[in-house]
Design a protein around this motif. Structure first.
Motif, PDB file in Angstrom:
ATOM      1  N   HIS A   9      32.155   1.971   9.225  1.00 55.80           N
ATOM      2  CA  HIS A   9      30.997   1.206   9.686  1.00 55.80           C
ATOM      3  C   HIS A   9      30.940  -0.193   9.080  1.00 55.80           C
ATOM      4  CE1 HIS A   9      29.780   4.887  11.518  1.00 55.80           C
ATOM      5  NE2 HIS A   9      29.487   5.502  10.360  1.00 55.80           N
ATOM      6  N   TYR A  34      23.086   3.067  18.776  1.00 60.38           N
ATOM      7  CA  TYR A  34      22.942   2.299  17.544  1.00 60.38           C
ATOM      8  C   TYR A  34      21.463   2.007  17.295  1.00 60.38           C
ATOM      9  CZ  TYR A  34      24.022  -1.292  14.054  1.00 60.38           C
ATOM     10  OH  TYR A  34      24.108  -2.028  12.896  1.00 60.38           O
ATOM     11  N   GLU A  49      33.663  -0.694  15.826  1.00 60.84           N
ATOM     12  CA  GLU A  49      34.014  -0.275  14.463  1.00 60.84           C
ATOM     13  C   GLU A  49      35.504   0.034  14.407  1.00 60.84           C
ATOM     14  OE1 GLU A  49      31.401   2.998  13.938  1.00 60.84           O
ATOM     15  OE2 GLU A  49      29.676   1.756  13.405  1.00 60.84           O
TER      16      GLU A  49
END
Length: 587
Positions: A501, A335, A490
């Motif tokens: 997302h 991420y 998610e």
């Protein structure tokens, strides 16, 4: 006829004494008549009658005394305990009342006893506006005794009784009352109209609660594990966070990692158990026990612990996170791409999917799935609550399942299952069951060993490092050695056939204090938000580090004094240093 002939066969001395007295009395009457003294005859007869009445009253007095002292009548708590469905009291671990049976009243109308139907209709219509007019008319102008309304408290009953309406009658009935209303509603639960527990502790301990009522007024209440002080702080901070970020649901949990006692459990939105019929099914849903989620990066704590316990890695082991990692048919990204080689501690701090997947691959599918099973993640959370939900686990433990579950995807578990699984990471490696009952002081249930003490000690240090220098910085509390792991999972969206997302499950799993020996008192705190929304304050981000971590820190700050956790001066000084906040941090 002789006196002996009057004694019944087998009669004892008592019979002989009674017959003898009657015989003498009768002869006294005969002597009085023979002596022509009727006044003596009358006096004796009056004396005889009075003696009989005295004996009768004496028998009644003795019987009443025996019934009051020795009989079992009235020893079952009076009307309420004897009534079918009566329940014992529930209290928190400090003895604060959570649930109790109180006397209420049912109102009946007997038309045959009503003197003035129109006047009665007008008076009751004004006093009971909640009763439909048609129902009231049917009861008053009908031809049979009819139940009109139940659940009247003593004040309401007196107000109607004082109207002086003939034909209006009352019957006592037991009613379950929750004096704190919505507080701890999902933990305590509620009952149906017949006194049967349907949810929470009321449902889980239904038989024991009925048994407590059967013991009568002197019976001890059933003490539950929660501490209302902890519960109040947890609910307050969870509600404030929920109002700020607008999730569809939220969960808060506090447990003792050594005993498994649940000290606080909150599910948002809440409801009033005094009137559960008015609450929606969504509000009554205990999200801590009955809902399952893909937890995201909080699962990395398990992967790291398994890697350490199997000897696949040490805290200083390194993992290449410079490029996306291809495993099977999928490519794994970070991420926040650090694009460098990370130590195991840094993998945890940066919440690196790449580093965690590489570690899980080294552990292997067989050992990873076995450890997950040992940690209770493949079964419903072991706790008394009936609501405890079954997890969703991979059908096949292939490379994709290994990679996905290592960072909390592809596996759905309940928050309570997560809380229990964190126990061995923090308590020295054993797995006690969770419990909603208060345990005796000093009792620590034995559980199977699933991790070594060394692994548990290392995890406490790694989780502390994540708060001081990783994604959990906003949970650091001055004077308390807080550790933790952020999580952002998610949610799978069937409309796009993939993960969305914008729909996330954001959480923070915390422990305090991390310092001290493994056997020291230690507590786990979980804050979870289901589909929160970012704000200007969070730069639009809704990840665990932004929406759940600060709330967990505030909970810990408030409950530490109640749990006897002392603040350390050196940690207060260290905690005074300002911490930089990076937008988007805290996956």
């Amino acid at each position: 006829m002789s006196l002996a002939n009057l004694v019944p066969h087998g009669g004892g001395p008592a019979w002989r004494w009674l017959i003898e007295r009657v015989w003498r009395l009768e002869h006294a009457f005969e002597r009085s008549r023979a002596a022509a003294k009727p006044e003596d005859d009358t006096s004796i007869r009056i004396f005889f009658v009075l003696a009989l009445f005295a004996c009768a009253f004496m028998v009644l007095a003795v019987g009443a005394t025996w019934a009051a002292v020795f009989s079992s009548a009235g020893k079952n708590g009076g009307f309420l305990a004897a009534m079918e469905g009566a329940r014992g009291d529930l209290v928190d671990r400090e003895g604060k009342l959570l649930a109790v049976d109180l006397t209420h009243y049912a109102l009946y109308i007997d038309p045959k006893e009503v003197w003035d139907a129109k006047a009665t209709r007008a008076a009751l219509g004004k006093a009971l506006p909640q009763v439909p007019a048609k129902r009231l008319d049917k009861a008053i102008f009908g031809d049979r005794r009819t139940f009109l309304l139940g659940g009247l408290d003593p004040a309401q009953k007196d107000a109607i009784f004082n109207l002086g309406l003939p034909g209006v009658e009352f019957e006592e009935q037991a009613r379950r009352v929750y004096p704190l209303g919505v507080s701890a509603a999902h933990f305590v639960g509620f009952v149906d109209g017949g006194g049967k527990g349907l949810a929470g502790a009321e449902g889980a301990l239904n038989d024991d609660i009925h048994a407590a009522a059967a013991k009568g007024e002197g019976a001890a209440p059933i003490a539950l594990s929660i501490d209302l002080r902890v519960q109040a702080a947890l609910e307050d901070e969870l509600r404030k966070a929920a109002l700020e970020f607008g999730p569809k649901g939220a969960v808060g949990i506090v447990t003792n990692v050594h005993t498994g006692e649940i000290l606080g459990l909150a599910s948002y939105p809440d409801f009033d158990p005094n009137d559960p019929g008015k609450a929606s099914d969504d509000a009554k849903l205990n999200r801590a026990a009955a809902s399952v989620y893909e937890m995201g990066s909080t699962f990395k704590a398990f992967t790291v612990a398994i890697g350490l316990d199997t000897g696949v890695a040490t805290p200083s082991s390194t993992f290449d996170a410079r490029e996306p990692y291809k495993l099977g048919y999928r490519t794994i990204h970070d991420y926040h791409a650090s694009r460098k080689i990370l130590t195991l501690v840094e993998v945890f701090q940066h919440s690196s999917n790449i580093g965690t997947a590489r570690l899980a691959e080294g552990v292997g599918a067989q050992r990873l799935s076995q450890y997950y099973g040992n940690l209770g993640l493949t079964k419903p959370a072991k706790v008394e609550l009936r609501e405890s939900a079954r997890p969703l686990t991979p059908k096949k433990w292939d490379t994709d399942a290994v990679a996905s579950t290592s960072f909390g995807h592809g596996m759905n578990v309940s928050p309570l299952a997560l809380a229990r699984a964190f126990g061995p990471l923090l308590n020295g490696g054993t797995m006690p069951p969770l419990t909603i009952r208060k345990l005796p002081p000093g009792v620590r249930p034995e559980g199977p060993r699933v991790l070594s003490e060394e692994t548990s000690q290392q995890m406490l240090q790694i989780m502390r490092a994540n708060v001081t220098g990783g994604s959990g910085k906003t949970a650091d509390v001055k004077g308390l050695s807080v550790g933790g792991k952020t999580g952002t999972g998610e949610k799978y969206d069937p409309t796009i056939r993939g993960y969305n997302h914008q729909r996330q499950v954001s959480s923070f799993a915390a422990v305090f204090p991390t310092e001290g020996p493994l056997e020291a008192d230690r507590y786990f705190v979980l804050i979870l938000m289901d589909e929160p929304h970012g704000t200007a304050k969070t730069f639009g981000f809704s990840t665990g580090g932004w929406v759940a971590t600060p709330a967990a820190g505030r909970v810990i700050d408030r409950i530490a004094p109640f749990l006897g956790v002392q603040r350390r001066n050196e940690l207060i000084i260290a905690g005074a240093q300002p911490k930089a906040t990076t937008p988007g941090a805290g996956l």
